[in-house]
Design a protein around this motif. Structure first.
Motif, PDB file in Angstrom:
ATOM      1  N   THR A  91       3.748  -3.476  -5.013  1.00  0.00           N
ATOM      2  CA  THR A  91       3.319  -2.408  -5.168  1.00  0.00           C
ATOM      3  C   THR A  91       2.442  -2.124  -6.417  1.00  0.00           C
TER       4      THR A  91
ATOM      5  N   LEU B 249       0.831  -1.321   0.401  1.00  0.00           N
ATOM      6  CA  LEU B 249      -0.158  -0.517   0.096  1.00  0.00           C
ATOM      7  C   LEU B 249       1.481   1.795  -0.051  1.00  0.00           C
TER       8      LEU B 249
ATOM      9  N   PHE C  23      -3.266   6.990  -0.005  1.00  0.00           N
ATOM     10  CA  PHE C  23      -4.434   5.588  -0.851  1.00  0.00           C
ATOM     11  C   PHE C  23      -5.212   6.129  -2.223  1.00  0.00           C
TER      12      PHE C  23
ATOM     13  N   TRP D   3      -5.088  -3.918   7.396  1.00  0.00           N
ATOM     14  CA  TRP D   3      -3.593  -4.096   7.197  1.00  0.00           C
ATOM     15  C   TRP D   3      -2.605  -4.330   7.781  1.00  0.00           C
TER      16      TRP D   3
END
Length: 249
Positions: free
Chosen positions: A208, A95, A160, A117
């Motif tokens: 990623t 993330l 995000f 997470w």
């Protein structure tokens, strides 16, 4: 180390009278560390860090795990943390990477719910840990710290949001170029030669952007053949920043 009581009386007294039981100011003068705490004055900054427990993590050690009960946040003093999500099927996606001054353990703040997470130390890492109760009392007793928490959550939301936009609107090559540009250096500044470097591994890049390691390796070699970057044993050096930027669209 100072611990915050149930009604915040220690915090109120310390703010009113000052406190000698705090981290020395000279230990907190690193600007990257203070990037979110900068709205606080010297005493407030030292008080926040002194309230926290100082934790250390070895490279590769979990800072928190997806699904575990949330109890507080870490403020990274030195090193870095990679946050990642693992799907029910076992697929992992990175993330973000967080460095000195970043808060990790959100989006929960006050010790409620579970971690959505996981976070893992990317280097030997030092961090201040504040419990949800301490964070809540700091927010009540120190309004500027409440603003700090808002700034942290806004930054996380933007991060995000960029990740969602990148995964949803860019092809794999553009995502790779975009990620290299973001990760080339913590402060996004070139070195003395005008080049920018990243120590991300091919596995980390693959995680990623949501592709295989083999695809990343082949694409990096293609970028190298185009004169955009140089591949070394443990480093990727961007040679043509503007050219790579064009490939990120």
């Amino acid at each position: 180390m100072m611990h915050l009581g149930g009604n915040g009386s220690q915090l109120s007294a310390a703010l009113a009278a000052g406190s000698d039981n705090v981290v020395p100011l000279k230990a907190l003068n690193d600007r990257p560390f203070n990037k979110f705490l900068s709205p606080l004055n010297d005493l407030e900054t030292r008080l926040v860090t002194s309230l926290g427990r100082q934790d250390t993590f070895k490279k590769g050690e979990l800072v928190f795990r997806q699904g575990m009960l949330h109890s507080g946040l870490h403020i990274i003093k030195k090193g870095g943390v990679r946050t990642f999500f693992v799907s029910p099927g076992g697929r992992e996606i990175t993330l973000a990477y967080w460095v000195s001054g970043d808060f990790v353990g959100t989006p929960e703040v006050f010790g409620r719910g579970k971690h959505l997470w996981s976070g893992m130390a990317t280097d030997n890492t030092e961090a201040y840990y504040l419990t949800g109760e301490q964070l809540q009392e700091l927010a009540v007793q120190m309004p500027k710290f409440a603003l700090v928490l808002i700034d942290v959550l806004v930054a996380k939301g933007k991060c995000f949001s960029r990740l969602i936009h990148t995964l949803g609107t860019k092809n794999a090559c553009a995502r790779l170029a975009h990620t290299l540009l973001l990760m080339c250096s913590p402060d996004d500044k070139p070195d003395s030669s005008g080049m920018r470097s990243s120590s991300l591994t091919h596995d980390q890049l693959a995680s990623t952007i949501g592709v295989s390691r083999q695809w990343v390796s082949a694409s990096l070699r293609e970028f190298e053949s185009e004169g955009l970057l140089k591949l070394e044993k443990k480093k990727i050096t961007i040679v043509d920043y503007e050219g790579l930027k064009q490939r990120s669209f």
